[in-house]
Design a protein around this motif. Structure first.
Motif, short mmCIF file in Angstrom:
data_model
loop_
_atom_site.label_atom_id
_atom_site.label_comp_id
_atom_site.label_asym_id
_atom_site.label_seq_id
_atom_site.Cartn_x
_atom_site.Cartn_y
_atom_site.Cartn_z
N GLY A 59 12.41 0.48 -13.56
CA GLY A 59 13.04 0.99 -12.34
C GLY A 59 11.99 1.26 -11.27
N VAL A 60 12.37 1.04 -10.01
CA VAL A 60 11.48 1.28 -8.88
C VAL A 60 12.24 2.07 -7.83
N ALA A 61 11.68 3.22 -7.41
CA ALA A 61 12.25 4.03 -6.33
C ALA A 61 11.23 4.10 -5.19
N GLY A 62 11.73 4.05 -3.98
CA GLY A 62 10.85 4.08 -2.82
C GLY A 62 10.99 2.78 -2.04
N PRO A 63 10.02 2.47 -1.18
CA PRO A 63 8.70 3.08 -0.98
C PRO A 63 8.72 4.24 0.00
N GLY A 64 7.56 4.90 0.12
CA GLY A 64 7.42 5.99 1.06
C GLY A 64 5.96 6.37 1.20
N GLY A 65 5.71 7.51 1.82
CA GLY A 65 4.35 8.00 1.99
C GLY A 65 3.90 7.97 3.43
N PRO A 66 2.75 8.60 3.72
CA PRO A 66 2.24 8.68 5.10
C PRO A 66 1.61 7.37 5.54
N PRO A 67 1.35 7.22 6.83
CA PRO A 67 0.64 6.03 7.32
C PRO A 67 -0.71 5.90 6.64
N ALA A 76 1.97 15.63 5.10
CA ALA A 76 2.14 16.13 3.75
C ALA A 76 3.59 16.02 3.31
N GLN A 77 4.51 16.30 4.21
CA GLN A 77 5.92 16.17 3.87
C GLN A 77 6.27 14.72 3.58
N GLN A 78 5.75 13.80 4.39
CA GLN A 78 6.04 12.39 4.18
C GLN A 78 5.45 11.92 2.86
N GLU A 79 4.26 12.43 2.52
CA GLU A 79 3.62 12.00 1.27
C GLU A 79 4.49 12.37 0.08
N ARG A 80 5.15 13.52 0.17
CA ARG A 80 5.99 13.94 -0.94
C ARG A 80 7.29 13.15 -1.00
N GLY A 112 0.78 -1.22 0.00
CA GLY A 112 0.00 0.00 0.00
C GLY A 112 0.82 1.27 0.00
N ALA A 113 2.15 1.18 0.12
CA ALA A 113 3.00 2.36 0.14
C ALA A 113 3.24 2.90 -1.27
N HIS A 114 3.61 4.17 -1.35
CA HIS A 114 3.89 4.80 -2.64
C HIS A 114 5.27 4.39 -3.16
#
Length: 295
Positions: free
Chosen positions: A123-131, A279-283, A45-47
């Motif tokens: 290519g895949v970068a991440g993951p990240g994003g808010p809870p 919002a910062q985490q989402e970016r 579910g992460a970005h």
């Protein structure tokens, strides 16, 4: 005492292991490769950022890490970036699933997914994003469309069996409905807009308006088409009094807009959401920020 920064990880070059047609317009692509080693667990579910090869390329030319961030190749060979969501990460099997909504060759990600066979590179970068949800909530409300299927499925799979709530998923037509595991106390409803444009639909808002929601202890997971996400979030905030901190509300796409066209507006919407640290985490897609990826 200063916080130790999270180590940066360069984008991973992965290859298609297999594909599976889930519905007429959704295809699951399973990626694998040595570079997947060390991918963070609990990432469903992460970005992530997908870095697609340009026309004529067999595989994308990925950026490298420099002392001040990513070093991108020249524009004429720079990979095409798209934001997607982890469907499933299986560390033991060394597999990463990503679900693609297919709309023919109208869009680089759909076109790649439509034609990619075993061995195709990405290519895949991440993951990240808010809870994605509040695990200690008493009631869970999940809202979205096919673009949000991965995050909704991940949240439903992570909920305890005792969980209560509603999951409302809007689809273009009944052919896009999928079997989805969910706790028995979570009422799962599929809403078909029968081919109407996503941005014009009020199905989700109408259904949410009719729900009896608790005054406290609510967790909201909301994602999908921008017009709907904004309308639902404003309704939940202003009409139902849901706190911002209780909401994952992310506009994934906008009807009739490419990601490049929608990029600036998406950031403006997220800033307007006034989510502070979220919002910062989402970016920040952990390794490469959205700004870095699309600039």
């Amino acid at each position: 005492m200063s916080k130790t920064p999270t180590p940066r990880t360069p984008p991973r070059l992965l290859r298609v292991r297999r594909t599976q047609q889930l519905t007429p317009h959704m295809r699951r692509i399973t990626l694998a490769g040595e570079a997947l080693s060390g991918f963070p667990p609990d990432s469903d579910g992460a970005h992530i950022k997908l870095l697609l090869p340009r026309p004529g390329q067999i595989e994308p030319v990925l950026p490298t890490l420099g002392p001040d961030g990513p070093i991108w190749p020249p524009d004429d060979i720079r990979p095409i970036a798209r934001t997607y969501t982890v469907g499933r990460y299986d560390a033991a099997a060394g597999e990463l699933d990503i679900d693609f909504v297919l709309h023919g060759d109208d869009g680089p990600a759909s076109s790649w997914a439509l034609h990619a066979g075993p061995g195709a590179a990405i290519g895949v970068a991440g993951p990240g994003g808010p809870p994605r949800f509040l695990p200690d909530a008493d009631y869970f409300l999940l809202l979205g469309d096919p673009s949000a299927f991965a995050v909704l499925a991940a949240v439903l799979a992570a909920l305890p069996e005792r969980a209560r709530g509603h999951a409302l998923i809007e689809v273009p037509d009944h052919g896009e409905i999928q079997a989805l595991r969910h706790p028995p106390g979570v009422d799962l409803r599929w809403l078909s807009r029968d081919g109407a444009p996503a941005g014009s639909s009020t199905l989700l808002l109408d259904q949410v308006s009719a729900l009896s929601l608790p005054a406290t202890g609510l967790s909201v997971t909301l994602a999908g088409e921008s017009t709907q996400v904004v309308a639902l979030r404003e309704y939940l905030l202003k009409q139902r009094g849901v706190p911002r901190r209780a909401m994952y509300a992310v506009p994934y796409w906008k009807d009739e807009h490419t990601e490049e066209d929608y990029h600036a507006e998406r950031h403006r919407i997220m800033d307007a959401f006034e989510l502070g640290q979220v919002a910062q985490q989402e970016r920040a897609a952990t390794t490469f920020t959205i700004k870095e990826t699309l600039s």
